[in-house]
Design an enzyme around this catalytic site. Sequence first.
Site, PDB file in Angstrom:
ATOM      1  N   ASP A  11      14.797  -2.794 -82.351  1.00  0.00           N
ATOM      2  CA  ASP A  11      14.872  -1.631 -81.417  1.00  0.00           C
ATOM      3  C   ASP A  11      16.173  -2.482 -80.640  1.00  0.00           C
ATOM      4  O   ASP A  11      16.596  -3.726 -80.651  1.00  0.00           O
ATOM      5  CB  ASP A  11      13.839  -1.582 -80.273  1.00  0.00           C
ATOM      6  CG  ASP A  11      14.469  -0.663 -79.273  1.00  0.00           C
ATOM      7  OD1 ASP A  11      15.000   0.186 -79.594  1.00  0.00           O
ATOM      8  OD2 ASP A  11      13.919  -0.918 -78.115  1.00  0.00           O
ATOM      9  N   CYS A  74      14.350   2.935 -82.795  1.00  0.00           N
ATOM     10  CA  CYS A  74      15.295   3.098 -81.747  1.00  0.00           C
ATOM     11  C   CYS A  74      15.807   4.400 -82.259  1.00  0.00           C
ATOM     12  O   CYS A  74      16.304   4.411 -83.366  1.00  0.00           O
ATOM     13  CB  CYS A  74      16.184   2.058 -81.716  1.00  0.00           C
ATOM     14  SG  CYS A  74      17.559   2.432 -80.788  1.00  0.00           S
ATOM     15  N   GLU A 153      13.061   1.386 -67.271  1.00  0.00           N
ATOM     16  CA  GLU A 153      13.294  -0.086 -66.993  1.00  0.00           C
ATOM     17  C   GLU A 153      12.860  -0.490 -65.634  1.00  0.00           C
ATOM     18  O   GLU A 153      12.705  -1.657 -65.554  1.00  0.00           O
ATOM     19  CB  GLU A 153      14.741  -0.346 -67.772  1.00  0.00           C
ATOM     20  CG  GLU A 153      14.661   0.063 -69.109  1.00  0.00           C
ATOM     21  CD  GLU A 153      15.829  -0.632 -70.092  1.00  0.00           C
ATOM     22  OE1 GLU A 153      16.794  -1.462 -69.282  1.00  0.00           O
ATOM     23  OE2 GLU A 153      15.863  -0.852 -71.183  1.00  0.00           O
ATOM     24  N   CYS A 185      13.539   9.256 -77.877  1.00  0.00           N
ATOM     25  CA  CYS A 185      14.032   7.850 -77.433  1.00  0.00           C
ATOM     26  C   CYS A 185      12.803   7.280 -77.413  1.00  0.00           C
ATOM     27  O   CYS A 185      11.709   7.717 -76.742  1.00  0.00           O
ATOM     28  CB  CYS A 185      14.812   8.102 -75.987  1.00  0.00           C
ATOM     29  SG  CYS A 185      15.019   6.555 -75.129  1.00  0.00           S
TER      30      CYS A 185
HETATM   31  N1  DGL Z   1      15.701   2.483 -77.785  1.00  0.00           N
HETATM   32  C1  DGL Z   1      16.990   3.425 -77.526  1.00  0.00           C
HETATM   33  C2  DGL Z   1      16.677   4.733 -78.276  1.00  0.00           C
HETATM   34  O1  DGL Z   1      15.449   4.963 -78.696  1.00  0.00           O
HETATM   35  C3  DGL Z   1      17.014   3.499 -76.030  1.00  0.00           C
HETATM   36  C4  DGL Z   1      17.509   2.508 -75.219  1.00  0.00           C
HETATM   37  C5  DGL Z   1      18.874   2.255 -75.366  1.00  0.00           C
HETATM   38  O2  DGL Z   1      19.854   3.166 -75.184  1.00  0.00           O
HETATM   39  O3  DGL Z   1      19.432   1.345 -76.202  1.00  0.00           O
HETATM   40  O4  DGL Z   1      17.589   5.702 -78.320  1.00  0.00           O
END
Ligand code: DGL
Length: 272
Positions: A11, A74, A153, A185
Amino acid sequence: MSDARPIGVFDSGIGGLTVVKALRELLPGENIFYLGDTARVPYGGKSASTVERYSVEMTDMLVAEDVKTVVIACNSASAVALPKLEQTLAVPVIGVIKPGAQAALAATRNRHVGVIGTRATIKSGAYERELRALNPDVRISVRACPLLVPLIEEGWLDDELTNRVIARYLEPLTHDGIDTLVLGCTHYPLLADAIAPFLAGKVQLVDSARNCAKAVEQLLDQQSLRASRKGEGILQVALTDAPDTFLGVARRALQLEIGELQLREVLHPAKL
Ligand code: DGL
């Protein structure tokens, strides 16, 4: 026959631990090697070519750990890098978009699906492509929600400000008449409880993390890659830079036993 090599998961940072949590629940005997690119997070506001390049580097590092499969935990990376990784990797690779799209189509009754995600995910059109390929008649409403990742976060999972932001993002989608919402996400499952009240029981939530874990289970079975069922698998977590406070937030919210963190330097392919 059993295969004890770890499932490799990557990720942009810590958010993909929602996928690890789902994998631990569904496949407790599997070893998992998780790599979070905390040195370069977030991916969600970056260009497709940059996210693709980072994703190739992360998967090369996972392959060096002798993983039996790669899971792109991700949405932003899955949205732009999956086709390239499918062509170039020697081990099978799974992203979060297709499992999420399949689950959304199984859930919707009025064939109107909403998708929320980062700017990179929404701009890529990956969910629309996947949903339309599976059902050309589906109606889709999408919305980039760039403020949600920083709020998560920060640990503001149950907070008045976060609720106002959610309301503002979701209002046009619920007004449009969606009956299913994909959390596109890997951070967003941490906000599922905060999002639910805005859907007033009329919209089903589809969590791409959980559906991705189901797709991994299927893949391991199809390709005879399952570890032996005895004992609990080992979870190793490596990051490309020291973690920030979000690791504590995710640990608490997900109740994951992470153990000692490892650090890995990003390996850049030799310049030609
Ligand atoms: N892990 C990212 C996603 O699922 C979210 C965090 C990022 O923008 O890197 O899109």
